[in-house]
Design a protein around this motif. Structure first.
Motif, PDB file in Angstrom:
ATOM      1  N   LYS A 159      24.359  63.623  34.277  1.00 39.22           N
ATOM      2  CA  LYS A 159      23.406  64.418  33.520  1.00 39.22           C
ATOM      3  C   LYS A 159      23.026  63.708  32.219  1.00 39.22           C
ATOM      4  CE  LYS A 159      22.625  69.048  31.633  1.00 39.22           C
ATOM      5  NZ  LYS A 159      23.183  70.393  31.426  1.00 39.22           N
ATOM      6  N   GLY A 160      21.749  63.460  32.057  1.00 40.83           N
ATOM      7  CA  GLY A 160      21.256  62.800  30.858  1.00 40.83           C
ATOM      8  C   GLY A 160      21.164  61.290  30.975  1.00 40.83           C
ATOM      9  N   TRP A 261      15.646  65.099  38.532  1.00 38.18           N
ATOM     10  CA  TRP A 261      15.814  65.672  37.200  1.00 38.18           C
ATOM     11  C   TRP A 261      16.940  64.975  36.447  1.00 38.18           C
ATOM     12  CZ3 TRP A 261      12.108  69.086  35.964  1.00 38.18           C
ATOM     13  CH2 TRP A 261      11.427  69.685  37.015  1.00 38.18           C
ATOM     14  N   TRP A 263      18.041  65.904  33.434  1.00 34.82           N
ATOM     15  CA  TRP A 263      18.850  66.897  32.724  1.00 34.82           C
ATOM     16  C   TRP A 263      19.105  68.143  33.579  1.00 34.82           C
ATOM     17  CZ3 TRP A 263      21.022  65.427  28.256  1.00 34.82           C
ATOM     18  CH2 TRP A 263      20.447  64.350  27.575  1.00 34.82           C
ATOM     19  N   ALA A 269      18.321  74.948  33.291  1.00 33.79           N
ATOM     20  CA  ALA A 269      18.267  73.611  32.688  1.00 33.79           C
ATOM     21  C   ALA A 269      16.863  73.280  32.201  1.00 33.79           C
ATOM     22  CB  ALA A 269      18.740  72.572  33.695  1.00 33.79           C
ATOM     23  N   THR A 273      15.631  72.460  28.425  1.00 30.23           N
ATOM     24  CA  THR A 273      14.904  71.238  28.064  1.00 30.23           C
ATOM     25  C   THR A 273      13.631  71.558  27.288  1.00 30.23           C
ATOM     26  OG1 THR A 273      15.770  70.005  29.959  1.00 30.23           O
ATOM     27  CG2 THR A 273      13.719  69.213  28.989  1.00 30.23           C
ATOM     28  N   ARG A 278      14.480  67.002  24.157  1.00 26.15           N
ATOM     29  CA  ARG A 278      15.493  66.011  24.529  1.00 26.15           C
ATOM     30  C   ARG A 278      15.291  64.738  23.720  1.00 26.15           C
ATOM     31  NH1 ARG A 278      19.414  68.879  27.088  1.00 26.15           N
ATOM     32  NH2 ARG A 278      18.592  70.025  28.872  1.00 26.15           N
ATOM     33  N   ASN A 280      16.832  60.776  23.990  1.00 24.79           N
ATOM     34  CA  ASN A 280      17.692  59.815  24.673  1.00 24.79           C
ATOM     35  C   ASN A 280      17.433  58.420  24.132  1.00 24.79           C
ATOM     36  OD1 ASN A 280      19.604  60.793  26.398  1.00 24.79           O
ATOM     37  ND2 ASN A 280      18.622  60.101  28.269  1.00 24.79           N
TER      38      ASN A 280
END
Length: 446
Positions: A159-160, A261, A263, A269, A273, A278, A280
């Protein structure tokens, strides 16, 4: 005058050195002062210290010889160490050793040992390196050292963190794009829309986003209908980064139609978002990997999603029906599409008729302009319109296009304070249905 003297003082250097030397002297004195007691002659009793606790007395035995000489050897070793290596304030030691020097020596030794192996693959095409067993073993070792913390040992991420084994690439999956990503790093930002939209409208947009990739029954159709209007307009204008059909725009926003996806693709979820946004960041590795290692790493990562050593064939667009030569208009077809050009330092963002999608290659074409904005220079964004049609509608579309370019610049990490939307003195950019009227200009000011 040494300007650093205003901020530093030699006091602390002397202070540390004095503590070390005095501690050394104090320990030596303690050792010698406790070594005066000798073993009594044979037949005599050992004397006591003269203290008594509930009838228990302490014998005055001398220090064990093995312990005494071991302590002496420790002090001799310590003195030699402090002479050879740093330890007394800013004294660098006789050997002038530093961790940086040690690192550089080890790197140099490794380069001498393995450099020729890396260089062997330097001039080979990425596709060929990706199929070489030795190169793949080297790439795997590099990946395990630098990449598995985020992408996992199987490169499928979590995740991420993106999966590197599929063909879903936000910044491009071609070898040159992958190498650019590894070398320079990436920063991806999605703004938090919760404060702007509110809880209910966030749910509407989330349901529309779900409708792009999920079958009916997994989302609320009524909310999705309301969310579609918000996606394509309103305060969010999601399409400026994700495209008018949610197909994504390289370097701006991910594809929302493929059910991949980063995230999480559950309603919860997606709402999270949209609400919180988000952020990153992938670090740049060009300071750790030289060009030969980058080449091998690129080939390894590229090979994770191209197991047969071949890139996937691009999707073929449907061919239009033939038309008479008198009706053909190739230049117009080229003009009626999103593109970017730079002329005398001014970037011109052109748009397709009735659209405000920024061209997919905008980040590359306008790289110098984006760099100027990141350095703190003001970027002035001005939107133009065609002279025909409804003037109010044209002006509204011109503003939407300018806002789309603003969103593009912010997505490239240009601070919002460095971007100014400025209406030109004459908003009309062209007479008739011409491409010059469907443009937004960005200029550096100051």
């Amino acid at each position: 005058m040494n300007t650093t003297s205003q901020f530093t003082s030699n006091f602390w250097n002397i202070y540390i050195a004095a503590i070390v030397v005095l501690s050394f002297i104090g320990l030596a004195w303690l050792l010698l002062s406790q070594n005066k007691t000798k073993m009594p002659p044979k037949g005599e009793d050992v004397k006591t210290m003269g203290h008594s606790w509930d009838g228990i007395e302490e014998y005055n035995n001398p220090l064990p010889r093995w312990w005494f000489y071991l302590f002496v050897l420790t002090m001799i070793f310590s003195a030699a160490y402090l002479f050879l290596y740093p330890g007394l304030g800013d004294y660098k030691g006789y050997l002038n050793w530093t961790s940086q020097n040690q690192y550089e020596k080890e790197v140099q030794k490794a380069d001498e040992q393995y450099g020729q192996i890396y260089a062997k693959f330097a001039n080979m095409p990425i596709e060929q390196v990706a199929q070489d067993p030795q190169a793949q073993r080297i790439g795997k070792n590099l990946f395990d050292t630098y990449c598995i913390q985020c992408h996992g040992s199987d490169a499928k991420g979590s995740k991420g963190f993106p999966n590197l084994t599929d063909h879903d690439w936000l910044w491009g999956g071609e070898p040159d794009k992958i190498q650019e990503t590894i070398a320079k790093g990436r920063i991806a930002v999605m703004a938090p829309w919760g404060p702007v939209l509110g809880e209910e409208r966030v749910k509407d947009v989330a349901n529309y986003v779900m409708s792009l990739s999920k079958p009916a029954g997994q989302y609320d159709a009524e909310r999705a209908a309301r969310g579609e209007a918000l996606f394509h307009g309103g305060p969010a204008n999601c399409f400026t980064c994700h495209g008018d059909k949610g197909q994504g725009i390289q370097g701006l926003g991910p594809n929302l139609t493929d059910d991949v996806w980063l995230w999480g693709g559950t309603q919860k979820a997606i709402i999270e978002t949209i609400t919180n946004g988000r952020h990153n960041q992938m670090p740049a590795w060009d300071n750790f990997l030289d060009k030969n290692k980058l080449h091998i790493m690129t080939a390894y990562v590229w090979g994770l999603s191209n197991k047969d050593g071949k890139a996937p064939a691009p999707a073929q667009a449907a061919q239009p029906a033939a038309v008479p030569a008198s009706q053909a208009s190739a230049p117009a077809a080229v003009e009626d599409s999103a593109r970017v050009s730079v002329d005398n330092g001014v970037a011109k963002f052109y748009f397709a008729t009735g659209k405000n999608d920024v061209a997919a290659d905008a980040a590359q074409v306008a790289a110098d302009l984006v760099a100027a904005g990141k350095e703190g220079k003001k970027l002035v964004v001005s939107g133009f319109a065609d002279s025909t049609g409804d003037a109010a509608a044209n002006e509204a579309l011109s503003k939407q296009r300018a806002e789309a370019v603003q969103a593009f610049l912010e997505a490239q990490s240009v601070a919002a304070d460095n971007i100014e939307l400025r209406k030109p003195e004459n908003i009309t950019g062209a007479q008739g249905d011409a491409v010059e009227g469907r443009r937004v200009e960005v200029a550096v000011e100051g």
